[in-house]
Enzyme design. Structure first.
Site, short mmCIF file in Angstrom:
data_model
loop_
_atom_site.label_atom_id
_atom_site.label_comp_id
_atom_site.label_asym_id
_atom_site.label_seq_id
_atom_site.Cartn_x
_atom_site.Cartn_y
_atom_site.Cartn_z
N CYS A 90 -52.14 -48.76 6.91
CA CYS A 90 -52.62 -48.78 5.53
C CYS A 90 -52.68 -50.22 5.04
CB CYS A 90 -51.65 -47.97 4.66
SG CYS A 90 -52.12 -47.91 2.93
N HIS A 136 -53.76 -41.26 -1.51
CA HIS A 136 -53.57 -42.42 -2.41
C HIS A 136 -53.87 -42.03 -3.86
CE1 HIS A 136 -52.57 -45.87 0.04
NE2 HIS A 136 -53.56 -45.66 0.88
NI NI Z 1 -53.80 -46.46 2.80
#
Ligand code: NI
Length: 164
Positions: A90, A136
């Site tokens: 990420c 997210h």
């Molecule tokens: Ni991410």
């Protein structure tokens, strides 16, 4: 746009739905594509650039032929099937890669940057990236799927890296 790193509150907020499909939104989508490409990412969600709204962009074109850079607005997974385990990373959690198990295929309802409603099936890289990015929007990070011990270890490594 500055990419927010784990520890930033905005990454833990539940993002708000988008109702206005105007020039400002189009401009924002373009800036997010630029930011994602500069960071060599294959997906970027608005909270990662400090905006708590339900928008994400993906680009898996280098990994999967026939896919194109796409913006997804107000995405919602309405069905899923199968299971696959894959290593994820990420942009908001630099240097960490861990295996995460998620459904293999998803059916997604979303809107385009023009507000057009769509319903589409995704698999492979696209399904993986979309699930990660949609998380997210709900304040969920991929490290949340790891065991408490592993998560704690990663948290301490990240803190050490921030201090260093
Ligand atoms: Ni991410």
């Amino acid at each position: 746009m500055r990419i927010r790193i784990v520890g930033d509150e905005v990454l833990r907020e539940k993002a708000a739905g988008i109702e206005k499909f105007d020039e400002e939104l189009k401009q924002l989508v373009e800036e997010m594509f630029d930011t994602m490409h500069e960071a060599d990412g294959i997906g970027l969600a608005a909270p990662q650039v400090g905006l708590s709204i339900r928008l994400l962009v993906t680009d898996t074109s280098e990994l999967e032929k026939g896919t194109q850079p796409t913006a997804f607005i107000n995405p919602q997974i309405v069905a899923s099937e199968g299971e696959s385990t894959f290593e994820e990373g990420c942009l908001s959690i630099p240097g960490v890669r861990e295996e995460v198990t998620r459904p293999e295929k998803i059916t997604l309802e979303y809107q385009t940057v023009d507000g057009v409603k769509k319903k589409e099936d995704f698999e492979g890289w696209q399904a993986r990236v979309l699930q990660h990015e949609i998380d997210h929007l709900d304040g969920v990070l991929f490290i949340d799927y790891l065991s408490p011990v592993k998560k704690k270890l990663i948290a301490s490594q990240l803190t050490a890296a921030q201090i260093a």
